[in-house]
Design an enzyme around this catalytic site. Sequence first.
Site, PDB file in Angstrom:
ATOM      1  N   GLU A  84      -4.034  -9.772  17.914  1.00 52.15           N
ATOM      2  CA  GLU A  84      -4.482 -11.070  18.462  1.00 52.15           C
ATOM      3  C   GLU A  84      -3.335 -12.070  18.315  1.00 52.15           C
ATOM      4  O   GLU A  84      -2.422 -11.852  17.511  1.00 52.15           O
ATOM      5  CB  GLU A  84      -5.709 -11.563  17.688  1.00 52.15           C
TER       6      GLU A  84
ATOM      7  N   ASN B 167       0.764  -7.535  17.782  1.00 51.92           N
ATOM      8  CA  ASN B 167      -0.374  -7.904  16.954  1.00 51.92           C
ATOM      9  C   ASN B 167      -1.662  -7.794  17.770  1.00 51.92           C
ATOM     10  O   ASN B 167      -1.628  -7.905  19.001  1.00 51.92           O
ATOM     11  CB  ASN B 167      -0.193  -9.347  16.438  1.00 51.92           C
TER      12      ASN B 167
ATOM     13  N   THR C 221       0.912  -8.914  11.464  1.00 51.96           N
ATOM     14  CA  THR C 221       0.816  -9.958  10.443  1.00 51.96           C
ATOM     15  C   THR C 221       0.358 -11.260  11.074  1.00 51.96           C
ATOM     16  O   THR C 221       0.768 -11.614  12.180  1.00 51.96           O
ATOM     17  CB  THR C 221       2.160 -10.160   9.695  1.00 51.96           C
TER      18      THR C 221
ATOM     19  N   HIS D  68       6.260  -8.085  -1.356  1.00 51.64           N
ATOM     20  CA  HIS D  68       5.125  -8.452  -2.203  1.00 51.64           C
ATOM     21  C   HIS D  68       4.778  -7.388  -3.229  1.00 51.64           C
ATOM     22  O   HIS D  68       3.668  -7.373  -3.768  1.00 51.64           O
ATOM     23  CB  HIS D  68       3.891  -8.741  -1.319  1.00 51.64           C
TER      24      HIS D  68
ATOM     25  N   ASP E  81       0.795  -1.245   0.000  1.00 53.41           N
ATOM     26  CA  ASP E  81       0.000   0.000   0.000  1.00 53.41           C
ATOM     27  C   ASP E  81       0.821   1.284   0.000  1.00 53.41           C
ATOM     28  O   ASP E  81       0.250   2.378   0.070  1.00 53.41           O
ATOM     29  CB  ASP E  81      -0.968  -0.001   1.205  1.00 53.41           C
TER      30      ASP E  81
ATOM     31  N   CYS F 252       2.729  -2.420 -26.445  1.00 53.97           N
ATOM     32  CA  CYS F 252       3.101  -3.616 -27.240  1.00 53.97           C
ATOM     33  C   CYS F 252       1.883  -4.517 -27.436  1.00 53.97           C
ATOM     34  O   CYS F 252       1.965  -5.544 -28.098  1.00 53.97           O
ATOM     35  CB  CYS F 252       4.215  -4.403 -26.532  1.00 53.97           C
TER      36      CYS F 252
HETATM   37  C1  BV8 Z   1       5.433 -18.539  -3.342  1.00 51.68           C
HETATM   38  C2  BV8 Z   1       0.304  -9.160  -2.740  1.00 51.68           C
HETATM   39  C3  BV8 Z   1       6.400 -20.194  -4.664  1.00 51.68           C
HETATM   40  C4  BV8 Z   1      -0.926  -9.247  -3.560  1.00 51.68           C
HETATM   41  C5  BV8 Z   1       0.300 -11.097  -1.242  1.00 51.68           C
HETATM   42  C6  BV8 Z   1       0.579 -24.252   1.725  1.00 51.68           C
HETATM   43  C7  BV8 Z   1       1.410 -24.142   2.835  1.00 51.68           C
HETATM   44  C8  BV8 Z   1       2.398 -23.158   2.902  1.00 51.68           C
HETATM   45  C9  BV8 Z   1       2.574 -22.269   1.844  1.00 51.68           C
HETATM   46  C10 BV8 Z   1       1.733 -22.378   0.767  1.00 51.68           C
HETATM   47  C11 BV8 Z   1       0.756 -23.362   0.692  1.00 51.68           C
HETATM   48  N1  BV8 Z   1       0.113 -23.216  -0.484  1.00 51.68           N
HETATM   49  C12 BV8 Z   1       0.667 -22.174  -1.156  1.00 51.68           C
HETATM   50  C13 BV8 Z   1       1.652 -21.681  -0.402  1.00 51.68           C
HETATM   51  C14 BV8 Z   1       2.545 -20.556  -0.747  1.00 51.68           C
HETATM   52  C15 BV8 Z   1       1.784 -19.251  -0.584  1.00 51.68           C
HETATM   53  C16 BV8 Z   1       1.245 -19.106   0.829  1.00 51.68           C
HETATM   54  O1  BV8 Z   1       1.991 -18.818   1.747  1.00 51.68           O
HETATM   55  N2  BV8 Z   1      -0.081 -19.279   0.975  1.00 51.68           N
HETATM   56  C17 BV8 Z   1      -0.689 -19.134   2.289  1.00 51.68           C
HETATM   57  C18 BV8 Z   1      -2.047 -18.453   2.152  1.00 51.68           C
HETATM   58  C19 BV8 Z   1      -0.779 -20.506   2.932  1.00 51.68           C
HETATM   59  N3  BV8 Z   1       2.774 -18.238  -0.823  1.00 51.68           N
HETATM   60  C20 BV8 Z   1       2.963 -17.822  -2.087  1.00 51.68           C
HETATM   61  O2  BV8 Z   1       2.309 -18.187  -3.027  1.00 51.68           O
HETATM   62  C21 BV8 Z   1       4.138 -16.862  -2.287  1.00 51.68           C
HETATM   63  N4  BV8 Z   1       4.902 -17.326  -3.378  1.00 51.68           N
HETATM   64  O3  BV8 Z   1       5.430 -19.265  -2.403  1.00 51.68           O
HETATM   65  O4  BV8 Z   1       5.960 -18.853  -4.541  1.00 51.68           O
HETATM   66  C22 BV8 Z   1       7.380 -20.159  -5.718  1.00 51.68           C
HETATM   67  C23 BV8 Z   1       8.710 -20.354  -5.398  1.00 51.68           C
HETATM   68  C24 BV8 Z   1       9.620 -20.347  -6.402  1.00 51.68           C
HETATM   69  C25 BV8 Z   1       9.214 -20.120  -7.725  1.00 51.68           C
HETATM   70  C26 BV8 Z   1       7.879 -19.883  -8.027  1.00 51.68           C
HETATM   71  C27 BV8 Z   1       6.946 -19.887  -7.029  1.00 51.68           C
HETATM   72  C28 BV8 Z   1       3.620 -15.476  -2.633  1.00 51.68           C
HETATM   73  C29 BV8 Z   1       2.939 -14.878  -1.436  1.00 51.68           C
HETATM   74  C30 BV8 Z   1       2.598 -13.404  -1.720  1.00 51.68           C
HETATM   75  C31 BV8 Z   1       1.123 -13.261  -2.006  1.00 51.68           C
HETATM   76  N5  BV8 Z   1       0.805 -11.842  -2.170  1.00 51.68           N
HETATM   77  N6  BV8 Z   1       0.047  -9.796  -1.444  1.00 51.68           N
HETATM   78  C32 BV8 Z   1      -1.969  -8.289  -3.065  1.00 51.68           C
HETATM   79  O5  BV8 Z   1      -1.838  -7.707  -1.965  1.00 51.68           O
HETATM   80  O6  BV8 Z   1      -2.936  -8.097  -3.806  1.00 51.68           O
HETATM   81  S1  BV8 Z   1       0.004 -11.782   0.240  1.00 51.68           S
HETATM   82  C33 BV8 Z   1      -0.951 -10.809   1.241  1.00 51.68           C
HETATM   83  O7  BV8 Z   1      -0.923 -11.498   2.491  1.00 51.68           O
HETATM   84  C34 BV8 Z   1      -0.451  -9.427   1.556  1.00 51.68           C
HETATM   85  O8  BV8 Z   1       0.833  -9.124   1.068  1.00 51.68           O
HETATM   86  C35 BV8 Z   1      -0.401  -9.476   3.086  1.00 51.68           C
HETATM   87  O9  BV8 Z   1       0.461  -8.577   3.627  1.00 51.68           O
HETATM   88  C36 BV8 Z   1       0.061 -10.853   3.235  1.00 51.68           C
HETATM   89  C37 BV8 Z   1       0.135 -11.461   4.565  1.00 51.68           C
HETATM   90  O10 BV8 Z   1      -1.079 -11.194   5.229  1.00 51.68           O
HETATM   91  P1  BV8 Z   1      -0.949 -10.282   6.538  1.00 51.68           P
HETATM   92  O11 BV8 Z   1      -0.176  -9.071   6.183  1.00 51.68           O
HETATM   93  O12 BV8 Z   1      -0.430 -11.104   7.652  1.00 51.68           O
HETATM   94  O13 BV8 Z   1      -2.440  -9.836   6.757  1.00 51.68           O
HETATM   95  P2  BV8 Z   1      -3.563 -10.658   7.526  1.00 51.68           P
HETATM   96  O14 BV8 Z   1      -4.849  -9.991   7.229  1.00 51.68           O
HETATM   97  O15 BV8 Z   1      -3.386 -12.113   7.263  1.00 51.68           O
HETATM   98  O16 BV8 Z   1      -3.183 -10.441   9.063  1.00 51.68           O
HETATM   99  C38 BV8 Z   1      -3.219  -9.151   9.625  1.00 51.68           C
HETATM  100  C39 BV8 Z   1      -2.911  -9.327  11.097  1.00 51.68           C
HETATM  101  O17 BV8 Z   1      -2.905  -8.025  11.695  1.00 51.68           O
HETATM  102  C40 BV8 Z   1      -3.960 -10.137  11.832  1.00 51.68           C
HETATM  103  O18 BV8 Z   1      -3.295 -11.078  12.663  1.00 51.68           O
HETATM  104  C41 BV8 Z   1      -4.697  -9.110  12.689  1.00 51.68           C
HETATM  105  O19 BV8 Z   1      -5.065  -9.644  13.933  1.00 51.68           O
HETATM  106  C42 BV8 Z   1      -3.635  -8.066  12.894  1.00 51.68           C
HETATM  107  N7  BV8 Z   1      -4.133  -6.696  13.088  1.00 51.68           N
HETATM  108  C43 BV8 Z   1      -5.270  -6.139  12.586  1.00 51.68           C
HETATM  109  N8  BV8 Z   1      -5.323  -4.840  12.969  1.00 51.68           N
HETATM  110  C44 BV8 Z   1      -4.201  -4.591  13.698  1.00 51.68           C
HETATM  111  C45 BV8 Z   1      -3.439  -5.771  13.773  1.00 51.68           C
HETATM  112  N9  BV8 Z   1      -2.269  -5.852  14.436  1.00 51.68           N
HETATM  113  C46 BV8 Z   1      -1.832  -4.728  15.044  1.00 51.68           C
HETATM  114  N10 BV8 Z   1      -2.504  -3.556  15.013  1.00 51.68           N
HETATM  115  C47 BV8 Z   1      -3.684  -3.456  14.362  1.00 51.68           C
HETATM  116  N11 BV8 Z   1      -4.341  -2.283  14.354  1.00 51.68           N
HETATM  117 ZN    ZN Z   2       4.337  -4.529 -23.229  1.00 55.77          ZN
END
Ligand code: BV8
Ligand code: ZN
Length: 250
Positions: free
Chosen positions: A215, A213, A188, A117, A102, A150
């Site tokens: 929670e 965090n 996170t 990311h 963001d 392109c």
């Molecule tokens: C990859 C960009 C391989 C896009 C994002 C099974 C098991 C393990 C891993 C995997 C699996 N299946 C697939 C995978 C891999 C996968 C993955 O991890 N999946 C998860 C869901 C299981 N990962 C991938 O695919 C990654 N790539 O592995 O590639 C590879 C390797 C080599 C060659 C080719 C390929 C790519 C991951 C990136 C995805 N893109 N974002 C977009 O934004 O549109 S991820 C997205 O989630 C955001 O970037 C975000 O930041 C990120 C993580 O989420 P959080 O930031 O933690 O946000 P969330 O809402 O979950 O949590 C917020 C927390 O804040 C909460 O706990 C809440 O309580 C707390 N909170 C709320 N308010 C507050 C607060 N805390 C403090 N103060 C507050 N006020």
């Molecule tokens: Zn192009």
Amino acid sequence: MFSNLLIQRLTAAKTVVVLTGAGVSAESGVPTFRGEKGLWKHYRPEELANFDAFIRNPKLVWEWYNFRKNLIYKVNPNPGHFALVEMEKIFENFYLITQNVDNLHQKAGSQKIYELHGNIMRNRCVDCNKYYNDDQLIFSEKDQVPHCECGGLIRPDVVWFGESLPAYELEMSFKIARICDAFFSVGTSAVVQPAASLPLEAIQAGAYVVEINSEPTVITNYVHESIIGKSGEVLPKLVKEIQHSSNKSI
Ligand code: BV8
Ligand code: ZN
């Protein structure tokens, strides 16, 4: 709120690393991914933030990103972002690793940022990789998606699920997680890999690891200190406490 041990470790720390997630932007009004408000319409991010979904239905995916871009243009950094800017000035070596796309850390003034990311403010052509700013995008009448000169489809320059993270940023992030004195995981849920492995790397390498965090998460039981609270409230208090204790120790 902070243990003496944490303040002692921070006062002596040379290298401090902070990993942020969507929770840090929540107080700016940016919905998180996995909270109850995290759903967008009836899709889960994993269903839209992937290349196949984009190729199958670029109009829908662009609708989601335009919705998020328009929101992000309207919001501002919160005290949590600004506290991280202060931390960058306090410590000899400070690094900010963010999963957020963001641009709010940049807007707040953080300099040393590793964006794992990508960044929703940047766009690139899927064919020739040419970069485009948002104001250069022309959404065609025909298919409501922007095309490159392109002819290729233009996509947001973010890392989708199943895509590899930027190699340099990822390598540097693991390197500094392994050499730092203190590591903070802030706002996170620590479920998205490989970013979620960074706090555990830091623990294994001997850093003092703290989670801030609203929670507990899957890493809460592994970190040295878990502070349950809002990052926009906890981080400014932490900065004040560090400044107070380092003035005392001078
Ligand atoms: C990859 C960009 C391989 C896009 C994002 C099974 C098991 C393990 C891993 C995997 C699996 N299946 C697939 C995978 C891999 C996968 C993955 O991890 N999946 C998860 C869901 C299981 N990962 C991938 O695919 C990654 N790539 O592995 O590639 C590879 C390797 C080599 C060659 C080719 C390929 C790519 C991951 C990136 C995805 N893109 N974002 C977009 O934004 O549109 S991820 C997205 O989630 C955001 O970037 C975000 O930041 C990120 C993580 O989420 P959080 O930031 O933690 O946000 P969330 O809402 O979950 O949590 C917020 C927390 O804040 C909460 O706990 C809440 O309580 C707390 N909170 C709320 N308010 C507050 C607060 N805390 C403090 N103060 C507050 N006020
Ligand atoms: Zn192009």
